[in-house]
Motif scaffolding. Sequence first.
Motif, short mmCIF file in Angstrom:
data_model
loop_
_atom_site.label_atom_id
_atom_site.label_comp_id
_atom_site.label_asym_id
_atom_site.label_seq_id
_atom_site.Cartn_x
_atom_site.Cartn_y
_atom_site.Cartn_z
N UNK A 597 0.85 -1.18 0.00
CA UNK A 597 0.00 0.00 0.00
C UNK A 597 0.89 1.24 0.00
N UNK A 598 0.67 2.12 -0.95
CA UNK A 598 1.47 3.34 -1.03
C UNK A 598 2.02 3.53 -2.43
N UNK A 599 3.06 4.34 -2.52
CA UNK A 599 3.70 4.64 -3.80
C UNK A 599 5.21 4.51 -3.65
N UNK A 600 5.86 4.08 -4.73
CA UNK A 600 7.31 3.90 -4.69
C UNK A 600 7.98 5.26 -4.68
N UNK A 601 8.82 5.46 -3.69
CA UNK A 601 9.55 6.73 -3.56
C UNK A 601 10.59 6.86 -4.67
N UNK A 602 10.69 8.07 -5.22
CA UNK A 602 11.70 8.38 -6.24
C UNK A 602 11.54 7.49 -7.47
N UNK A 603 10.30 7.17 -7.80
CA UNK A 603 10.05 6.29 -8.94
C UNK A 603 10.42 6.98 -10.25
N UNK A 604 10.51 8.30 -10.22
CA UNK A 604 10.92 9.04 -11.42
C UNK A 604 12.41 9.32 -11.45
N UNK A 605 13.16 8.74 -10.49
CA UNK A 605 14.59 9.00 -10.41
C UNK A 605 15.40 8.23 -11.45
N UNK A 606 16.69 8.49 -11.45
CA UNK A 606 17.58 7.92 -12.46
C UNK A 606 17.79 6.42 -12.31
N UNK A 607 17.47 5.86 -11.14
CA UNK A 607 17.72 4.43 -10.95
C UNK A 607 16.65 3.56 -11.58
N UNK A 608 15.58 4.17 -12.07
CA UNK A 608 14.49 3.42 -12.69
C UNK A 608 14.43 3.72 -14.19
N UNK A 609 14.12 2.72 -14.99
CA UNK A 609 13.97 2.87 -16.43
C UNK A 609 12.59 2.36 -16.82
N UNK A 610 11.86 3.14 -17.60
CA UNK A 610 10.55 2.69 -18.06
C UNK A 610 10.69 1.39 -18.83
N UNK A 611 9.74 0.49 -18.63
CA UNK A 611 9.83 -0.84 -19.26
C UNK A 611 9.91 -0.73 -20.77
N UNK A 612 9.22 0.25 -21.36
CA UNK A 612 9.25 0.41 -22.82
C UNK A 612 10.63 0.82 -23.31
N UNK A 613 11.42 1.43 -22.42
CA UNK A 613 12.75 1.88 -22.81
C UNK A 613 13.84 0.91 -22.39
N UNK A 614 13.44 -0.18 -21.75
CA UNK A 614 14.42 -1.14 -21.25
C UNK A 614 15.05 -1.89 -22.42
#
Length: 818
Positions: A597-614
């Motif tokens: 329950x909740x939202x992932x912190x810093x989900x827009x940060x540099x450590x994450x890559x959108x699946x479409x761009x993976x």
Amino acid sequence: MAAGEDRASCRTSGGEDRGTLIRSHRVNNCIGSTTTVALALAAAFTLNAFTSTAHADTESGEMRKVERPFILWTEQEAAELRERIENDPLAKKQYERMNEQTANDEVGGNRTLRNLFNYMVMGDEAAGEREKRELLNFIDRKPEPLTWGIDEDDLEWHVGGPSHGDRHMRDEQTLNTLRYDVFYHELSDEQREGVEEAMRTYINFHLGGHQPWHPDFAYDRTSWLPNMHWPRAIGTHLMAVALQDEELIRKMFESQGGFKWYFDEYLADGRFYMEEFGKHYSNLGTKLMYCEALDRLGLGQYGYDYEGEGGATVKKRLKMLFDISYPRLEAEPGGMPRYPAVTMGDAGDTGFVNGYNADGEGGSRWWSHAHMNGPLPKMGVPGWFEIAHRRWPDAHFDYFLAQLRQPGDEHYYPSPYFGLEPIEPDEVTPPPAESYVTFERGFAMLRAEHSRDYWESASPAVSLQFAMYYVHYVSDCFAIMQYVSHNRMLYDRMGRTARGYAGGDAWRDHVRGHSGVVVDGERASWVDRGERGVENHRLREDLDGPVRFTSVGAEGVYSDVNQERALFLTDEYLFDVFWLKSDQDEDRTFDWQVLARGRIHDFDGDTWTAADDWRGDRKVERPHLHNMKVKDPEDQPWVVTVMQDEVNPDSPREVGVRIRMLPEAGTLVLGSVPPSVDVEDQGRSVLVTRKGQSTTFAALHEPFEGGVGNHQVERFDRIGQHDGAIGARIVGRDGSGINDRLLLAWDETANEAVTFEDDGERFTFTGHGFLRIGEDRIEATGEFSQLEVNVPGEPELHLNGERVEAEVRDGRLHWSAS
């Protein structure tokens, strides 16, 4: 005649023909035309006084005849209740509240019970006329199969839901039984005989085998669905009691699918309902009425006093709700807290105590209605617990009733039905709590706090499902069902199943049902049917020391896979080890997931890559998950933090959970939104995927309050690991009190001595072990044969609750069993 008005005359009836409605009422229930009970009685009318009238302590044995009515209220009780309502302002408020809350049959009401009360207690003739009319319509009534002119072979049967052919199972006639008891003396001989003949027809139908049965129906723990298959049967038990026919009472009690069978064979571990718990409510109200009425007849051996072969009793069945409940959740400003309970399978939430919202909406309803349960309104938590508190005043049911008060109320105002006075919140105490592992029901509940403080504390609790079938199973084998801490629901089911009951789609079942592991996208398979418990599982537990520990293992949940999951719960964190090994030569895909329950912190940060761009060499898309992003930690440590929304924005607590995992090469972390959860809503999937023939997911779940960065654990690393065991070190910030070592062996290695050495420390253990290291004391639990531990001072060593001699040299404690 309006409720509360005195009758002009009172005369006994008995000469009407079948269509005649009520003309009078029993003489000794005519308030106002007979001597009124002294006002002093109202002041003295307490719980004990009412209970002594209704339930005098008598030993079970020979049946005694009692004057009717007797199931709901005797005439004396009715007179005393009216006296209270008319002369005690609090009792009047109880009565007004009851009328408000039960006015609508479709929204928490039971019009018949309200009418019977208003007639018998308050003198409302119109209410009585409505109910007697309904009772007379019951004459000549038969269970449907006795009236059908069709071939049973032509019946069409639904799978997993109610069917036309077995709807007679839901044909509960409890309302007519209550009407018969109240109007017994108002019926002519012909009317009374007609009603009794219909009741005996229902009884004989059940005793004769009550066919037809659904093709999948059987009297066992996993084919028989009490919410759909027991309503007519338990209602028929009450008919036998209403007739005061001891032979029929005994026959119904001992019948196929009767009360005795339910407590001997159906309930698991002496108390647990065998479907997912969301439907446990269906028959409790009638069951309690049956037991109460039996007590008046002196036949408690067929009700409250009966103890099943596995130790089950009515009291334990009711207290099942205590056993499956988590600590209360933070309430919105002005509202009342909710006490959630273990929720599994494909059905809705298991409501235990649902507190009112600040606007007065919500709350635990007095009555509920669902087509699958039949036409009868089903009594809810307030009614069960009022009856239970009257019978067992020291069993803490009143604590939970106090939590059901409406916002702004200083008391809990019970219904007037059972003679309870308002309950003062400051005068109640909750029950103690416990952790447990169930062999027959197939799950574990771990609670960090075992005292009475559990219920309102911020301490955590977690439930773990085993690989055992239950009705409405959704492939949630070895799954964390809920994880609660800081008075917040951190992990829970979310999403929805693919189609109808029991899903039908491996991934949607996985995403809906649990926080667990999926292998190669397969649907998890149970390894025990549930009729004989978890006989094909490997179970371990250690629940009384400084950590709550359990482990469950089995083969066959996934094809050619052996697996085991272990949980170590402390006040500060949950250490979670999930080992899986395939016998196949090819690599398997292992997907570990939590639904937070909740939202992932810093989900827009540099450590994450959108699946479409993976652009990695592995497929990351998963059915039904959306808005996915990828984190590639390679073989390095990683952290994902999930933050919850504020319940009270004016007083933010910034609660969240940090998810970490001991690193392993080939790990990818996928963050996404589960099915049927909007991006704007709270609810995220954190999925860790690996490929290989074997893997060990060793995760640390650390709840915190005070915002990102306010966690306590600074060091989480591996002491040692091989294919049969692992050791981890968890160390907190200065002053946190966290300096722990956690050791686990699984499968066949769990029976062998294992030694890990690291950082000058040495641990030899068998099965599992836990150490919390302090300056003055080391608390250790498990089976150790040797310890060498770095220590800050010269602490005492306490092993499994007993102090043992150990030597401290050069900052290291040495101990050996030999």
